[in-house]
Design a protein around this motif. Sequence first.
Motif, PDB file in Angstrom:
ATOM      1  N   UNK A  91     -14.721   3.464  10.102  1.00 30.57           N
ATOM      2  CA  UNK A  91     -13.759   2.380  10.175  1.00 30.57           C
ATOM      3  C   UNK A  91     -14.500   1.077   9.940  1.00 30.57           C
ATOM      4  N   UNK A  92     -14.123   0.338   8.897  1.00 27.73           N
ATOM      5  CA  UNK A  92     -14.872  -0.849   8.494  1.00 27.73           C
ATOM      6  C   UNK A  92     -14.219  -2.146   8.961  1.00 27.73           C
ATOM      7  N   UNK A  93     -13.217  -2.042   9.850  1.00 29.97           N
ATOM      8  CA  UNK A  93     -12.596  -3.246  10.388  1.00 29.97           C
ATOM      9  C   UNK A  93     -13.587  -4.001  11.262  1.00 29.97           C
ATOM     10  N   UNK A  94     -13.343  -5.273  11.472  1.00 33.88           N
ATOM     11  CA  UNK A  94     -14.210  -6.125  12.277  1.00 33.88           C
ATOM     12  C   UNK A  94     -13.451  -6.605  13.504  1.00 33.88           C
ATOM     13  N   UNK A  95     -13.942  -6.200  14.683  1.00 39.46           N
ATOM     14  CA  UNK A  95     -13.298  -6.593  15.945  1.00 39.46           C
ATOM     15  C   UNK A  95     -11.810  -6.273  15.945  1.00 39.46           C
ATOM     16  N   UNK A  96     -11.486  -5.116  15.381  1.00 39.83           N
ATOM     17  CA  UNK A  96     -10.101  -4.680  15.341  1.00 39.83           C
ATOM     18  C   UNK A  96      -9.278  -5.265  14.218  1.00 39.83           C
ATOM     19  N   UNK A  97      -9.851  -6.166  13.423  1.00 40.15           N
ATOM     20  CA  UNK A  97      -9.137  -6.793  12.312  1.00 40.15           C
ATOM     21  C   UNK A  97      -9.542  -6.130  10.997  1.00 40.15           C
ATOM     22  N   UNK A  98      -8.589  -6.041  10.078  1.00 37.93           N
ATOM     23  CA  UNK A  98      -8.891  -5.477   8.769  1.00 37.93           C
ATOM     24  C   UNK A  98     -10.003  -6.263   8.085  1.00 37.93           C
ATOM     25  N   UNK A  99     -10.826  -5.560   7.312  1.00 37.82           N
ATOM     26  CA  UNK A  99     -11.927  -6.193   6.584  1.00 37.82           C
ATOM     27  C   UNK A  99     -11.383  -6.697   5.248  1.00 37.82           C
ATOM     28  N   UNK A 100     -10.968  -7.959   5.206  1.00 38.65           N
ATOM     29  CA  UNK A 100     -10.406  -8.536   3.990  1.00 38.65           C
ATOM     30  C   UNK A 100     -11.505  -9.166   3.145  1.00 38.65           C
ATOM     31  N   UNK A 101     -11.500  -8.826   1.861  1.00 41.19           N
ATOM     32  CA  UNK A 101     -12.481  -9.354   0.919  1.00 41.19           C
ATOM     33  C   UNK A 101     -11.741  -9.955  -0.270  1.00 41.19           C
ATOM     34  N   UNK A 102     -11.989 -11.236  -0.536  1.00 47.42           N
ATOM     35  CA  UNK A 102     -11.451 -11.869  -1.732  1.00 47.42           C
ATOM     36  C   UNK A 102     -12.388 -11.549  -2.889  1.00 47.42           C
ATOM     37  N   UNK A 103     -11.956 -10.661  -3.770  1.00 46.07           N
ATOM     38  CA  UNK A 103     -12.819 -10.178  -4.844  1.00 46.07           C
ATOM     39  C   UNK A 103     -13.267 -11.290  -5.779  1.00 46.07           C
ATOM     40  N   UNK A 104     -12.465 -12.333  -5.938  1.00 44.28           N
ATOM     41  CA  UNK A 104     -12.818 -13.384  -6.886  1.00 44.28           C
ATOM     42  C   UNK A 104     -14.011 -14.219  -6.415  1.00 44.28           C
ATOM     43  N   UNK A 136       4.818  -7.127   0.782  1.00 40.77           N
ATOM     44  CA  UNK A 136       5.780  -8.216   0.941  1.00 40.77           C
ATOM     45  C   UNK A 136       5.265  -9.502   0.301  1.00 40.77           C
ATOM     46  N   UNK A 137       6.198 -10.389   0.012  1.00 35.59           N
ATOM     47  CA  UNK A 137       5.853 -11.719  -0.459  1.00 35.59           C
ATOM     48  C   UNK A 137       5.309 -12.566   0.696  1.00 35.59           C
ATOM     49  N   UNK A 138       4.387 -13.462   0.366  1.00 40.62           N
ATOM     50  CA  UNK A 138       3.889 -14.484   1.303  1.00 40.62           C
ATOM     51  C   UNK A 138       3.324 -13.895   2.592  1.00 40.62           C
ATOM     52  N   UNK A 139       2.681 -12.719   2.491  1.00 37.50           N
ATOM     53  CA  UNK A 139       2.026 -12.082   3.630  1.00 37.50           C
ATOM     54  C   UNK A 139       0.533 -11.969   3.330  1.00 37.50           C
ATOM     55  N   UNK A 140      -0.283 -12.733   4.062  1.00 41.34           N
ATOM     56  CA  UNK A 140      -1.726 -12.712   3.817  1.00 41.34           C
ATOM     57  C   UNK A 140      -2.477 -11.908   4.859  1.00 41.34           C
ATOM     58  N   UNK A 141      -1.783 -11.048   5.612  1.00 44.64           N
ATOM     59  CA  UNK A 141      -2.429 -10.258   6.658  1.00 44.64           C
ATOM     60  C   UNK A 141      -2.947  -8.922   6.154  1.00 44.64           C
ATOM     61  N   UNK A 142      -2.507  -8.498   4.965  1.00 46.62           N
ATOM     62  CA  UNK A 142      -2.916  -7.213   4.400  1.00 46.62           C
ATOM     63  C   UNK A 142      -3.576  -7.476   3.045  1.00 46.62           C
TER      64      UNK A 142
END
Length: 359
Positions: A91-104, A136-142
């Motif tokens: 599991x690569x989440x951080x402190x229970x939060x998804x590991x989000x990476x902006x590829x750009x 969904x639109x306008x959702x930055x949590x996933x």
Amino acid sequence: MITKPLSLATLIGAALLVGCGGDGGGSPSPSGSASLTLGVSDAPVDDANKVVIAFEDVVLIPLGDDSDSDDDSDDDNDDDNSSSGSPILLNVSQNGELRQVDLLKYQGTSYDTIISSQTLSPGKYAMCVYVKDGTQLNDDSLSYVEKKDGSLKGLVVPSKGSCFGYKPSTTDQGRLKFSGKGENLEISTGNNRFVLEFDLRKGLADPQGQDYMLMNSNAVTLVNLSESGEIEGDVSVQQYQACESDSLGGPFSHAVYLYPGDIGQSQMGDMGATDPTLVEPIAIADVSSSEDDSGDTEYDYEFGFIGPGTYSLGYTCTAYVDKSDSAQTDTDGFEIFAAYGPVVVTAGQSTELDIVPVQ
């Protein structure tokens, strides 16, 4: 064409890959053992400010010595005949939060780390990386894409299959699977460093009428850092301007296309080439601009994480026309303006080839 060892900055970056980013449940490996470090990098895309992938689970499947792990089914009930051990779930989440990476943010030879020094037994592994879908639109949590106009669309990986019969229990995850392409993890004693290289120009699709975009799994490649090199070079102002003068009109999008083998300009196709006489590019690098000390604009390009072999380069300023889901030709406004090569890539080496007027 000049070949030289990779720069000190690149080598330092590879060393830092061991200790930065998410820990992925890993810890420093004892002397004589094996460990895995996994990073994420990207080739750019024109029509987005951000492309954010939300990583949650990475699955490793130990494989027997005789396995070719050619299972590439998208079914949820994939056969597990090729595995030789229990699945390993990281599991690569951080402190229970998804590991989000902006590829750009990670292009060329830069990358972000999602697994750092995870201790493993030496051997061969198949790997599946699971991405948390945003629908969904306008959702930055996933997972999501921020378009050039600032709007947000979700991002979905369509493949929902298991990894040799094993699947994480969490829902709404898309699967990136590499074993079907022969891209297994060969883990040996010491720290083993790999990178997931995304090609967003080939991978992103925007289906009409949907609140989300799609990330095609065939646009992601697993690269062993110890076996890769890079290609980089300058783009002359003269050639930059000549391409625009020769084209039908803007907006212009300058890029360098990477093709396998030693081929000529007439064989260089677009991303969706259907003509059997044309070769599709395996990677695309944007031409970047900067100012020198005198305030003059200069241009360059870079391909990171390229496997050893012989390649050819095609230069274009009409990359904006090229679409991955259909073929574009000069009648559509897309063309390769000039060809360069062959370019020979050697592991651990940086090969320089400048884009200049062709004599």
